[in-house]
Scaffold this motif. Structure first.
Motif, PDB file in Angstrom:
ATOM      1  N   SER A  57      -7.642   3.142  -1.370  1.00  0.00           N
ATOM      2  CA  SER A  57      -8.125   2.742   0.079  1.00  0.00           C
ATOM      3  C   SER A  57      -9.203   1.492   0.181  1.00  0.00           C
ATOM      4  O   SER A  57      -9.131   0.754   1.001  1.00  0.00           O
ATOM      5  N   PHE A  68      -7.600  -1.269  -1.036  1.00  0.00           N
ATOM      6  CA  PHE A  68      -6.802  -1.959   0.094  1.00  0.00           C
ATOM      7  C   PHE A  68      -7.598  -2.777   0.772  1.00  0.00           C
ATOM      8  O   PHE A  68      -7.266  -3.975   1.180  1.00  0.00           O
ATOM      9  N   PHE A 127       0.698  -1.129   0.049  1.00  0.00           N
ATOM     10  CA  PHE A 127       0.163   0.137   0.085  1.00  0.00           C
ATOM     11  C   PHE A 127       0.992   1.176   0.031  1.00  0.00           C
ATOM     12  O   PHE A 127       1.784   1.519   0.952  1.00  0.00           O
ATOM     13  N   GLU A 139      -3.104   1.987  -4.404  1.00  0.00           N
ATOM     14  CA  GLU A 139      -2.611   3.190  -3.466  1.00  0.00           C
ATOM     15  C   GLU A 139      -4.336   3.761  -3.468  1.00  0.00           C
ATOM     16  O   GLU A 139      -4.622   4.787  -2.940  1.00  0.00           O
ATOM     17  N   LYS A 163      -0.587   4.532  -0.789  1.00  0.00           N
ATOM     18  CA  LYS A 163      -0.947   5.848  -0.773  1.00  0.00           C
ATOM     19  C   LYS A 163      -0.495   7.151  -0.248  1.00  0.00           C
ATOM     20  O   LYS A 163       0.004   6.779   0.963  1.00  0.00           O
ATOM     21  N   THR A 172       3.976   5.418   2.889  1.00  0.00           N
ATOM     22  CA  THR A 172       2.809   6.124   2.873  1.00  0.00           C
ATOM     23  C   THR A 172       2.991   7.722   3.418  1.00  0.00           C
ATOM     24  O   THR A 172       3.729   7.523   4.487  1.00  0.00           O
TER      25      THR A 172
END
Length: 233
Positions: free
Chosen positions: A58, A61, A23, A56, A25, A76
């Motif tokens: 949510s 994810f 992840f 990226e 983001k 992140t």
């Protein structure tokens, strides 16, 4: 020969792939090296037969969590999950899963107390990028096994809001006298791990530079961290 090959094939099929969800983001500063990190994980997944997911988004994810054993927060920044998404991540992690935080993962979710405990310490500031001496405190731990006692490398060296030692198991620290600008002169952890809230968590301040993601020692450290967090070593 045929029987042996058949047995080997059966064994390979019976071992589940390690699901790794990366992840990356950012809701604040975005590191250019994130793209280098993604390339590193694609290469590692190919070499280690990991089931790799990279996102990226949510919502994506959270949807991808059930297929993952280990989540990696790759530099992140900022507020990246809403309250419901945070709860989904906490619930997933508490089932015995793993977390690996790289560099700016400590510059993330300052208003989420549970995450602060998970990562171990939040980012405070950093001086300019420069070379420093890293001291590995435990070279027998599965994550740092085979690392040298000391190593010089160039990176952006984070100071943290608190010294995490005591709350986590410190694997490596910086020698503050080896570079300019440290505001943690007495004790400066830079890589650590801990068993936390039902799962396993690892964090390192390494990883600002693009060059990090092709450094043999760094790649080995992250590989081992993922395997440890995923209960494979």
């Amino acid at each position: 020969m045929f029987v042996a090959a058949l047995i080997l094939a059966t064994q390979q099929v019976s071992i589940p792939e390690l699901g790794v969800l990366v992840f990356s983001k950012t809701a604040g500063y975005r590191h250019a090296s994130i793209e280098d990190g993604k390339k590193m994980f694609i290469d590692l997944a190919s070499k280690n037969a990991w089931m790799l997911q990279i996102t990226e988004d949510s919502d994506e994810f959270v949807r991808d969590l059930p297929r993952a054993k280990v989540v990696v927060f790759l530099s992140t920044t900022g507020d990246i999950l809403d309250d419901q998404q945070q709860k989904a991540f906490e619930d997933w992690y508490r089932k015995g899963h793993g977390y690996v935080g790289i560099h700016a993962a400590a510059d993330t979710e300052y208003d989420w107390p549970w995450y602060g405990e998970l990562v171990g310490a939040w980012f405070k500031r950093h001086p300019q990028i420069q070379k420093a001496t890293v001291v590995f405190e435990d070279t027998r731990h599965p994550i740092t096994k085979g690392m040298p006692q000391t190593m010089e490398r160039t990176d952006e060296w984070y100071d943290y809001r608190v010294d995490p030692r005591g709350a986590v198991y410190v694997l490596a620290h910086l020698d503050p006298s080896s570079y300019q600008g440290s505001q943690m002169p007495d004790d400066h952890p830079i890589a650590w791990c801990h068993e936390f809230d039902g799962g396993r968590a690892f964090y390192t301040g390494f990883g600002h530079t693009s060059e990090s993601y092709t450094e043999t020692a760094f790649v080995k450290l992250i590989t081992n961290a993922v395997l440890w967090a995923g209960h494979r070593i």
